[in-house]
Design a protein around this motif. Structure first.
Motif, PDB file in Angstrom:
ATOM      1  N   UNK A 137       7.022   0.876   4.884  1.00 26.97           N
ATOM      2  CA  UNK A 137       6.559   0.804   3.439  1.00 26.97           C
ATOM      3  C   UNK A 137       8.070   0.497   2.403  1.00 26.97           C
ATOM      4  N   UNK A 138       7.673  -0.037   1.368  1.00 27.40           N
ATOM      5  CA  UNK A 138       8.890  -0.023   0.235  1.00 27.40           C
ATOM      6  C   UNK A 138       8.464   0.873  -0.928  1.00 27.40           C
ATOM      7  N   UNK A 139       9.389   1.618  -1.332  1.00 27.40           N
ATOM      8  CA  UNK A 139       9.326   1.985  -2.740  1.00 27.40           C
ATOM      9  C   UNK A 139      10.232   1.091  -3.650  1.00 27.40           C
ATOM     10  N   UNK A 140       9.593   0.935  -4.895  1.00 33.96           N
ATOM     11  CA  UNK A 140      10.335   0.037  -6.220  1.00 33.96           C
ATOM     12  C   UNK A 140      10.756   0.688  -7.257  1.00 33.96           C
ATOM     13  N   UNK A 141      12.195   0.439  -7.773  1.00 31.98           N
ATOM     14  CA  UNK A 141      12.513   1.006  -8.851  1.00 31.98           C
ATOM     15  C   UNK A 141      12.268   0.365 -10.182  1.00 31.98           C
ATOM     16  N   UNK A 142      12.271   0.900 -11.086  1.00 35.40           N
ATOM     17  CA  UNK A 142      12.332   0.111 -12.510  1.00 35.40           C
ATOM     18  C   UNK A 142      13.783  -0.780 -12.372  1.00 35.40           C
ATOM     19  N   UNK A 143      13.720  -1.990 -12.910  1.00 38.98           N
ATOM     20  CA  UNK A 143      12.648  -2.854 -13.423  1.00 38.98           C
ATOM     21  C   UNK A 143      12.098  -3.910 -12.493  1.00 38.98           C
ATOM     22  N   UNK A 144      12.203  -3.643 -11.291  1.00 41.97           N
ATOM     23  CA  UNK A 144      11.624  -4.576 -10.041  1.00 41.97           C
ATOM     24  C   UNK A 144      10.066  -4.423  -9.869  1.00 41.97           C
ATOM     25  N   UNK A 171      12.161   2.081   2.798  1.00 42.01           N
ATOM     26  CA  UNK A 171      13.223   1.610   1.847  1.00 42.01           C
ATOM     27  C   UNK A 171      12.685   1.780   0.513  1.00 42.01           C
ATOM     28  N   UNK A 172      13.909   2.220  -0.299  1.00 35.79           N
ATOM     29  CA  UNK A 172      13.415   2.392  -1.666  1.00 35.79           C
ATOM     30  C   UNK A 172      14.658   1.040  -2.361  1.00 35.79           C
ATOM     31  N   UNK A 173      14.027   0.133  -3.025  1.00 31.98           N
ATOM     32  CA  UNK A 173      14.741  -1.059  -3.493  1.00 31.98           C
ATOM     33  C   UNK A 173      15.179  -0.712  -4.901  1.00 31.98           C
ATOM     34  N   UNK A 174      16.513  -1.113  -5.255  1.00 29.34           N
ATOM     35  CA  UNK A 174      16.808  -0.904  -6.608  1.00 29.34           C
ATOM     36  C   UNK A 174      18.175  -1.600  -6.776  1.00 29.34           C
ATOM     37  N   UNK A 175      18.709  -1.727  -7.942  1.00 29.72           N
ATOM     38  CA  UNK A 175      20.161  -2.157  -8.116  1.00 29.72           C
ATOM     39  C   UNK A 175      20.434  -1.681  -9.686  1.00 29.72           C
ATOM     40  N   UNK A 219      -1.810  -2.604 -13.506  1.00 30.41           N
ATOM     41  CA  UNK A 219      -1.014  -2.560 -14.498  1.00 30.41           C
ATOM     42  C   UNK A 219      -0.168  -3.853 -14.440  1.00 30.41           C
ATOM     43  N   UNK A 220      -0.290  -4.489 -13.283  1.00 30.66           N
ATOM     44  CA  UNK A 220       0.625  -5.584 -13.353  1.00 30.66           C
ATOM     45  C   UNK A 220       2.218  -5.282 -12.621  1.00 30.66           C
ATOM     46  N   UNK A 221       2.159  -3.980 -11.973  1.00 27.99           N
ATOM     47  CA  UNK A 221       3.168  -3.506 -11.480  1.00 27.99           C
ATOM     48  C   UNK A 221       3.046  -2.816 -10.397  1.00 27.99           C
ATOM     49  N   UNK A 222       3.872  -2.544  -9.398  1.00 24.78           N
ATOM     50  CA  UNK A 222       3.823  -1.738  -8.337  1.00 24.78           C
ATOM     51  C   UNK A 222       4.867  -0.627  -8.323  1.00 24.78           C
ATOM     52  N   UNK A 223       4.345   0.357  -7.377  1.00 23.54           N
ATOM     53  CA  UNK A 223       5.284   1.654  -7.117  1.00 23.54           C
ATOM     54  C   UNK A 223       5.913   1.586  -5.963  1.00 23.54           C
ATOM     55  N   UNK A 224       4.984   1.029  -4.759  1.00 25.42           N
ATOM     56  CA  UNK A 224       5.048   0.902  -3.677  1.00 25.42           C
ATOM     57  C   UNK A 224       4.370  -0.279  -2.938  1.00 25.42           C
ATOM     58  N   UNK A 245      -1.667   0.698  -4.026  1.00 21.66           N
ATOM     59  CA  UNK A 245      -1.837   1.982  -4.814  1.00 21.66           C
ATOM     60  C   UNK A 245      -1.100   3.075  -4.523  1.00 21.66           C
ATOM     61  N   UNK A 246       0.206   2.633  -3.834  1.00 20.56           N
ATOM     62  CA  UNK A 246       1.246   3.379  -3.552  1.00 20.56           C
ATOM     63  C   UNK A 246       0.622   4.411  -2.388  1.00 20.56           C
ATOM     64  N   UNK A 247      -0.156   4.073  -1.573  1.00 20.81           N
ATOM     65  CA  UNK A 247      -0.527   4.746  -0.323  1.00 20.81           C
ATOM     66  C   UNK A 247       0.597   4.581   0.891  1.00 20.81           C
ATOM     67  N   UNK A 248       1.337   5.563   1.093  1.00 21.77           N
ATOM     68  CA  UNK A 248       2.190   5.392   2.348  1.00 21.77           C
ATOM     69  C   UNK A 248       1.752   6.196   3.340  1.00 21.77           C
TER      70      UNK A 248
END
Length: 113
Positions: free
Chosen positions: A67-74, A14-18, A91-96, A109-112
């Motif tokens: 797995x989950x992908x994450x959009x800005x600003x989450x 899933x890719x999460x966002x709003x 970086x204090x953030x994640x992409x996945x 580290x965004x390994x899918x």
């Protein structure tokens, strides 16, 4: 657009966002899954900021979600919600986030795979 064949063995991402209208990842990755012969599908999931913690807990309990992908600003919020993080999350953030086999989410580290 080719139809995606989804069965009881299909692995979910899933890719999460709003909002999620702008999300391009499913159009890019679903053909890659098909070309590689992976029984997997990536879907956009729209979630408001206040619903993110509950959604992360619920999705990481889904046995066929990998797995989950994450959009800005989450990205920073999702790092805090991960059950564990690796050194790759400097970086204090994640992409996945990857779902652990027993449930819960880990940033690796965004390994899918």
């Amino acid at each position: 657009m080719d139809a995606v064949h989804i069965t009881g063995t299909t692995r979910l991402y899933a890719v999460l966002g709003d909002p999620v209208r702008q999300v391009r990842a499913p159009a890019l990755l679903n053909p890659v899954f098909a070309r590689l012969g992976r029984d997997a599908v990536l879907v956009p999931v729209q979630v408001r900021p206040d619903g993110l913690p509950e959604l992360i807990r619920a999705l990481t309990a889904v046995g066929n979600l990998d797995g989950l992908l994450v959009t800005v600003p989450r990205k920073q919020t999702c790092r805090r919600l991960a059950d564990s993080v690796t050194d790759a999350a400097l970086s204090g953030s994640v992409n996945a986030l990857r779902r652990r086999p027993g449930g819960g989410a880990v940033d690796d580290g965004a390994r899918m795979d």
